[in-house]
Write an enzyme that holds these catalytic residues in place. Structure first.
Site, PDB file in Angstrom:
ATOM      1  N   PRO A  46       0.781  -1.248   0.000  1.00 39.82           N
ATOM      2  CA  PRO A  46       0.000   0.000   0.000  1.00 39.82           C
ATOM      3  C   PRO A  46       0.809   1.291   0.000  1.00 39.82           C
ATOM      4  O   PRO A  46       0.858   2.027   0.992  1.00 39.82           O
ATOM      5  CB  PRO A  46      -0.812  -0.137   1.289  1.00 39.82           C
ATOM      6  CG  PRO A  46       0.072  -0.929   2.201  1.00 39.82           C
ATOM      7  CD  PRO A  46       0.771  -1.916   1.312  1.00 39.82           C
ATOM      8  N   CYS A  47       1.416   1.614  -1.125  1.00 40.43           N
ATOM      9  CA  CYS A  47       2.150   2.869  -1.228  1.00 40.43           C
ATOM     10  C   CYS A  47       1.220   4.078  -1.160  1.00 40.43           C
ATOM     11  O   CYS A  47       1.683   5.199  -0.932  1.00 40.43           O
ATOM     12  CB  CYS A  47       2.982   2.901  -2.506  1.00 40.43           C
ATOM     13  SG  CYS A  47       2.056   2.571  -4.016  1.00 40.43           S
ATOM     14  N   HIS A  48      -0.098   3.853  -1.323  1.00 43.28           N
ATOM     15  CA  HIS A  48      -1.037   4.979  -1.201  1.00 43.28           C
ATOM     16  C   HIS A  48      -1.093   5.507   0.231  1.00 43.28           C
ATOM     17  O   HIS A  48      -1.562   6.618   0.466  1.00 43.28           O
ATOM     18  CB  HIS A  48      -2.440   4.554  -1.656  1.00 43.28           C
ATOM     19  CG  HIS A  48      -3.025   3.440  -0.861  1.00 43.28           C
ATOM     20  ND1 HIS A  48      -2.785   2.114  -1.149  1.00 43.28           N
ATOM     21  CD2 HIS A  48      -3.842   3.437   0.225  1.00 43.28           C
ATOM     22  CE1 HIS A  48      -3.425   1.342  -0.284  1.00 43.28           C
ATOM     23  NE2 HIS A  48      -4.070   2.121   0.569  1.00 43.28           N
TER      24      HIS A  48
END
Length: 232
Positions: free
Chosen positions: A189-191
């Site tokens: 989850p780079c968001h």
């Protein structure tokens, strides 16, 4: 019209060409192929390629609230997720160069991936149970993406915090690059990585996609455990 010695009907008019008759078999041969037939042929091709150990990268697409996602996997695990804005054809071409040219649509190989991603995007899952193939992330970039799962569902961390956690406190820009090149966004989850002032920052899937993912995780469905009974 006459028939030659081979039984083929030819034209005898004044035109400049010789006309071949439209026999039923010829018409059938050039009839359009229906989508369901093509689908069965592709599935058969994928099955035979897999049995012959000729399928190195399987892929499929998944429609959802973020548009159409491309999902690709190797025998090791999920190797790529790509958004529409990243150009799926270009992504497949890149996989053919960097992983293997033996890339083939094989939707059934990615049924579990598609199910878990769909459950996440519809608020029914807070973490993933998928094998990953992270060969596309190397060095410091790999250290960054491997750390991303430490950022819990519904939480965020700054680029500076991620840089420190990855062992290079000053490599804030490198963290941004690693997130931009994350081969399996959503699952890793780079968001959840945002700027120090709390603003979202950039995202490979586009600003709207990042905002949607952060809003999804901030929603009322987040209660500390996912709906599959696993801790968030």
């Amino acid at each position: 019209m006459t028939r030659n010695d081979n039984g083929v009907t030819v034209g005898t008019g004044t035109g400049t060409g010789v006309g071949i008759g439209t026999e039923p078999a010829l018409a059938e041969a050039f009839a359009p192929v229906h989508d369901d037939t093509l689908g069965r042929l592709r599935a058969l091709l994928a099955e035979r390629a897999e049995h012959a150990d000729l399928l190195d990268v399987a892929y499929r697409t998944l429609d959802g609230p973020l548009g159409t996602l491309l999902l690709a996997a190797t025998p090791v695990g999920l190797v790529r997720i790509a958004f529409e804005v990243q150009d799926h054809e270009a992504v497949l071409a890149d996989l053919a160069v960097r992983v293997s040219p033996r890339v083939l649509a094989a939707p059934r190989r990615l049924d579990e991936v598609a199910r878990e991603v769909d459950e996440y995007l519809t608020g029914r899952r807070h973490r993933f149970d998928l094998a990953l193939d992270l060969r596309l992330a190397r060095g410091f970039r790999r250290a960054v993406v491997e750390h991303l799962t430490d950022i819990g569902y519904g939480r965020t961390a700054s680029y500076a915090q991620v840089a420190a956690a990855a062992g290079s406190p000053r490599a804030v820009r490198a963290v941004g690059t690693a997130c931009a090149l994350n081969p399996v966004p959503i699952v890793l989850p780079c968001h959840r990585v945002v700027r120090s002032d709390g603003t979202p920052g950039q995202y490979a899937g586009g600003a709207a996609a990042k905002a949607a993912l952060l809003a999804l995780e901030a929603g009322p469905a987040h209660d500390g455990a996912d709906r599959a009974g696993r801790p968030a």
